[in-house]
Design a protein around this motif. Sequence first.
Motif, PDB file in Angstrom:
ATOM      1  N   PRO A 224       0.837  -1.208   0.000  1.00  0.00           N
ATOM      2  CA  PRO A 224       0.000   0.000   0.000  1.00  0.00           C
ATOM      3  C   PRO A 224       0.869   1.254   0.000  1.00  0.00           C
ATOM      4  CG  PRO A 224       0.089  -0.967   2.193  1.00  0.00           C
ATOM      5  CD  PRO A 224       0.749  -1.950   1.275  1.00  0.00           C
ATOM      6  N   PRO A 225       0.310   2.404  -0.391  1.00  0.00           N
ATOM      7  CA  PRO A 225       1.081   3.657  -0.430  1.00  0.00           C
ATOM      8  C   PRO A 225       1.714   4.023   0.913  1.00  0.00           C
ATOM      9  CG  PRO A 225      -0.973   3.901  -1.628  1.00  0.00           C
ATOM     10  CD  PRO A 225      -1.051   2.574  -0.936  1.00  0.00           C
ATOM     11  N   CYS A 226       1.089   3.613   2.024  1.00  0.00           N
ATOM     12  CA  CYS A 226       1.646   3.968   3.328  1.00  0.00           C
ATOM     13  C   CYS A 226       2.997   3.307   3.581  1.00  0.00           C
ATOM     14  CB  CYS A 226       0.676   3.588   4.440  1.00  0.00           C
ATOM     15  SG  CYS A 226       0.330   1.806   4.561  1.00  0.00           S
ATOM     16  N   ALA A 227       3.361   2.318   2.761  1.00  0.00           N
ATOM     17  CA  ALA A 227       4.636   1.627   2.943  1.00  0.00           C
ATOM     18  C   ALA A 227       5.817   2.437   2.421  1.00  0.00           C
ATOM     19  CB  ALA A 227       4.605   0.270   2.243  1.00  0.00           C
ATOM     20  N   ILE A 228       5.536   3.433   1.582  1.00  0.00           N
ATOM     21  CA  ILE A 228       6.613   4.226   0.999  1.00  0.00           C
ATOM     22  C   ILE A 228       7.409   4.923   2.105  1.00  0.00           C
ATOM     23  CG2 ILE A 228       7.149   6.194  -0.502  1.00  0.00           C
ATOM     24  CD1 ILE A 228       4.687   5.456  -2.142  1.00  0.00           C
ATOM     25  N   GLY A 229       8.713   4.787   2.074  1.00  0.00           N
ATOM     26  CA  GLY A 229       9.581   5.352   3.086  1.00  0.00           C
ATOM     27  C   GLY A 229       9.992   4.360   4.145  1.00  0.00           C
ATOM     28  N   THR A 230       9.328   3.206   4.191  1.00  0.00           N
ATOM     29  CA  THR A 230       9.675   2.167   5.158  1.00  0.00           C
ATOM     30  C   THR A 230      11.002   1.516   4.781  1.00  0.00           C
ATOM     31  OG1 THR A 230       7.363   1.668   5.654  1.00  0.00           O
ATOM     32  CG2 THR A 230       8.972  -0.056   6.144  1.00  0.00           C
ATOM     33  N   THR A 231      11.791   1.125   5.780  1.00  0.00           N
ATOM     34  CA  THR A 231      13.030   0.401   5.521  1.00  0.00           C
ATOM     35  C   THR A 231      12.755  -1.096   5.551  1.00  0.00           C
ATOM     36  OG1 THR A 231      14.397   2.132   6.516  1.00  0.00           O
ATOM     37  CG2 THR A 231      15.378  -0.053   6.311  1.00  0.00           C
ATOM     38  N   LEU A 232      13.104  -1.743   4.453  1.00  0.00           N
ATOM     39  CA  LEU A 232      12.931  -3.186   4.309  1.00  0.00           C
ATOM     40  C   LEU A 232      14.320  -3.814   4.268  1.00  0.00           C
ATOM     41  CD1 LEU A 232      10.962  -5.588   3.630  1.00  0.00           C
ATOM     42  CD2 LEU A 232      11.401  -5.058   1.223  1.00  0.00           C
ATOM     43  N   TYR A 233      14.596  -4.728   5.166  1.00  0.00           N
ATOM     44  CA  TYR A 233      15.902  -5.390   5.201  1.00  0.00           C
ATOM     45  C   TYR A 233      15.833  -6.682   4.387  1.00  0.00           C
ATOM     46  CZ  TYR A 233      17.290  -2.076   8.783  1.00  0.00           C
ATOM     47  OH  TYR A 233      17.603  -0.917   9.456  1.00  0.00           O
ATOM     48  N   VAL A 234      16.665  -6.760   3.346  1.00  0.00           N
ATOM     49  CA  VAL A 234      16.634  -7.912   2.441  1.00  0.00           C
ATOM     50  C   VAL A 234      17.913  -8.732   2.572  1.00  0.00           C
ATOM     51  CG1 VAL A 234      15.148  -6.678   0.831  1.00  0.00           C
ATOM     52  CG2 VAL A 234      17.623  -6.615   0.501  1.00  0.00           C
ATOM     53  N   GLU A 235      17.861  -9.954   2.088  1.00  0.00           N
ATOM     54  CA  GLU A 235      19.023 -10.827   2.156  1.00  0.00           C
ATOM     55  C   GLU A 235      20.141 -10.303   1.252  1.00  0.00           C
ATOM     56  OE1 GLU A 235      18.246 -15.040   1.815  1.00  0.00           O
ATOM     57  OE2 GLU A 235      16.142 -14.708   2.299  1.00  0.00           O
ATOM     58  N   PRO A 236      21.411 -10.381   1.693  1.00  0.00           N
ATOM     59  CA  PRO A 236      22.513  -9.831   0.909  1.00  0.00           C
ATOM     60  C   PRO A 236      22.830 -10.643  -0.346  1.00  0.00           C
ATOM     61  CG  PRO A 236      23.339 -10.880   2.897  1.00  0.00           C
ATOM     62  CD  PRO A 236      21.851 -10.835   3.028  1.00  0.00           C
ATOM     63  N   VAL A 237      22.795 -11.955  -0.288  1.00  0.00           N
ATOM     64  CA  VAL A 237      23.072 -12.863  -1.408  1.00  0.00           C
ATOM     65  C   VAL A 237      24.486 -12.644  -1.983  1.00  0.00           C
ATOM     66  CG1 VAL A 237      22.200 -13.826  -3.580  1.00  0.00           C
ATOM     67  CG2 VAL A 237      20.612 -12.779  -1.952  1.00  0.00           C
ATOM     68  N   PRO A 238      25.525 -13.157  -1.341  1.00  0.00           N
ATOM     69  CA  PRO A 238      26.879 -13.029  -1.866  1.00  0.00           C
ATOM     70  C   PRO A 238      27.060 -13.823  -3.162  1.00  0.00           C
ATOM     71  CG  PRO A 238      26.846 -14.472   0.048  1.00  0.00           C
ATOM     72  CD  PRO A 238      25.487 -13.865  -0.044  1.00  0.00           C
ATOM     73  N   THR A 239      27.800 -13.247  -4.100  1.00  0.00           N
ATOM     74  CA  THR A 239      28.001 -13.879  -5.410  1.00  0.00           C
ATOM     75  C   THR A 239      29.488 -13.987  -5.744  1.00  0.00           C
ATOM     76  OG1 THR A 239      27.609 -11.698  -6.421  1.00  0.00           O
ATOM     77  CG2 THR A 239      25.744 -13.241  -6.335  1.00  0.00           C
ATOM     78  N   GLY A 240      30.116 -12.872  -6.159  1.00  0.00           N
ATOM     79  CA  GLY A 240      31.536 -12.908  -6.511  1.00  0.00           C
ATOM     80  C   GLY A 240      32.414 -12.847  -5.286  1.00  0.00           C
ATOM     81  N   ILE A 241      33.606 -13.452  -5.384  1.00  0.00           N
ATOM     82  CA  ILE A 241      34.536 -13.443  -4.248  1.00  0.00           C
ATOM     83  C   ILE A 241      35.964 -13.472  -4.766  1.00  0.00           C
ATOM     84  CG2 ILE A 241      34.404 -15.963  -4.025  1.00  0.00           C
ATOM     85  CD1 ILE A 241      34.726 -15.528  -0.958  1.00  0.00           C
ATOM     86  N   ALA A 242      36.845 -12.691  -4.134  1.00  0.00           N
ATOM     87  CA  ALA A 242      38.259 -12.638  -4.526  1.00  0.00           C
ATOM     88  C   ALA A 242      39.072 -12.133  -3.342  1.00  0.00           C
ATOM     89  CB  ALA A 242      38.452 -11.720  -5.735  1.00  0.00           C
ATOM     90  N   VAL A 243      40.368 -12.405  -3.377  1.00  0.00           N
ATOM     91  CA  VAL A 243      41.273 -11.970  -2.317  1.00  0.00           C
ATOM     92  C   VAL A 243      42.075 -10.778  -2.816  1.00  0.00           C
ATOM     93  CG1 VAL A 243      43.179 -12.634  -0.810  1.00  0.00           C
ATOM     94  CG2 VAL A 243      41.428 -14.318  -1.418  1.00  0.00           C
ATOM     95  N   GLY A 244      42.113  -9.709  -2.024  1.00  0.00           N
ATOM     96  CA  GLY A 244      42.830  -8.508  -2.416  1.00  0.00           C
ATOM     97  C   GLY A 244      44.301  -8.561  -2.066  1.00  0.00           C
ATOM     98  N   LYS A 245      45.071  -7.616  -2.595  1.00  0.00           N
ATOM     99  CA  LYS A 245      46.507  -7.580  -2.326  1.00  0.00           C
ATOM    100  C   LYS A 245      46.799  -7.244  -0.868  1.00  0.00           C
ATOM    101  CE  LYS A 245      47.473  -2.731  -3.514  1.00  0.00           C
ATOM    102  NZ  LYS A 245      48.332  -1.835  -4.323  1.00  0.00           N
ATOM    103  N   ASP A 246      45.784  -6.709  -0.159  1.00  0.00           N
ATOM    104  CA  ASP A 246      45.927  -6.408   1.267  1.00  0.00           C
ATOM    105  C   ASP A 246      45.624  -7.624   2.140  1.00  0.00           C
ATOM    106  OD1 ASP A 246      43.231  -6.545   0.769  1.00  0.00           O
ATOM    107  OD2 ASP A 246      42.708  -4.664   1.761  1.00  0.00           O
ATOM    108  N   GLY A 247      45.303  -8.749   1.513  1.00  0.00           N
ATOM    109  CA  GLY A 247      44.998  -9.952   2.265  1.00  0.00           C
ATOM    110  C   GLY A 247      43.550 -10.062   2.694  1.00  0.00           C
ATOM    111  N   ALA A 248      42.781  -9.005   2.499  1.00  0.00           N
ATOM    112  CA  ALA A 248      41.359  -9.038   2.842  1.00  0.00           C
ATOM    113  C   ALA A 248      40.583  -9.796   1.770  1.00  0.00           C
ATOM    114  CB  ALA A 248      40.815  -7.622   2.998  1.00  0.00           C
ATOM    115  N   VAL A 249      39.380 -10.195   2.122  1.00  0.00           N
ATOM    116  CA  VAL A 249      38.512 -10.910   1.197  1.00  0.00           C
ATOM    117  C   VAL A 249      37.422  -9.949   0.727  1.00  0.00           C
ATOM    118  CG1 VAL A 249      36.909 -12.843   0.929  1.00  0.00           C
ATOM    119  CG2 VAL A 249      38.972 -13.098   2.333  1.00  0.00           C
ATOM    120  N   TYR A 250      37.228  -9.888  -0.575  1.00  0.00           N
ATOM    121  CA  TYR A 250      36.242  -8.983  -1.151  1.00  0.00           C
ATOM    122  C   TYR A 250      35.101  -9.800  -1.763  1.00  0.00           C
ATOM    123  CZ  TYR A 250      39.557  -5.211  -0.402  1.00  0.00           C
ATOM    124  OH  TYR A 250      40.398  -4.309   0.195  1.00  0.00           O
TER     125      TYR A 250
END
Length: 365
Positions: A224-250
């Motif tokens: 309904p229109p009253c929902a506009i502006g509401t914050t909806l938390y959705v699943e992140p769904v990770p897809t791509g993955i790689a290791v950076g030169k700093d050793g962190a995971v992206y």
Amino acid sequence: MHTTRALIAAGAAVALVLALPAAASASAPPASPTPQVWSSALGAPFSLAVDGQQRVLVADGGTGAISRLQPDGSLQTVVDGIRGLTGIATRGAWLAYSSSVQEPGGEEAPITASGLNIRTPRGTTVYADLHAYEWAHNSDAGNTYGVTDPASCIAGVPEAAAHPGGLDAHAYNVTSWNGAWLVADAGANAIMKVTDRGQISTFAVLPPIPVTVSGMVAGVLGMPPCAIGTTLYVEPVPTGIAVGKDGAVYVTTLPGFPGMIVSQGALWRIDPSTGVAAQVASGLSEPTSLAISGSSMYIAELGGAGVSFVRGGQVSPFAALPGALAVATSPNGTVWAATMGSDAGPGTLVSISNHKVKVHAQLNR
């Protein structure tokens, strides 16, 4: 998450995506020459792997085969008959590939098998059952999705009610890390660590993605229109993955249905010592694959214009490749990318480089 899974698996919704343009970069990407097409015989090339000798492997979920690119552009089968093939990675003579098998019955059918296959230098294969691990641990049970504001007019609507992460597994992509393997699990919303012996542990859990309900989102979801502006938390769904030169995971994330509309895809940096994820870049349109070369990051955006370039948190267009599904880099700077096949034609494998590209037919096995 089934709507997102169907998109990744079939690419059918690409033409329906209303994507926002990528932000201009203060740090211009390297010059991008016209992509060189090596093969036009692919169906769903979910993942690519390139080793130090410019040997290119393609994981084609459409055919269930891992193939090696030959100098003449043909593809030589390395492993075939892999149901639900998704990601691929190498480490020297080791080969790892993920798979997720869905029951017949359309996009709402559950995935009944999901895991990582690890082929040793001797040719034997170890299987890590990520589906069983998820059912035993429910990695994102600590996350809360939906509408968390009890004052919202849709807080009590079943489709929007706040709820914890559920049981779901969908091994999508894999990378080598510190003598083990990291798997981006698009169902569990987590990154799993798998040893060469197949032992599994949770490396990191991605946080819920806040989406502000706009008129467009409300209309698509029947709110309904009253929902506009509401914050909806959705699943992140990770897809791509790689290791950076700093050793962190992206990691790239492709949120649920609202994310397909408002370009909520993002790039995250995971601190390997804590597992905490911090957002690096946002505004991505269905990012499905990530590759890193030095300080340069490349992202395949299935719902965007092609391959994007990220440096210093800024996103810029790099190569116009509609239907871009996978991306990889070689040590000499060559960028490889693959596109999804569709009714308009088969998927392709291309190289993007400022110099002549050579490939080697044999792997170091």
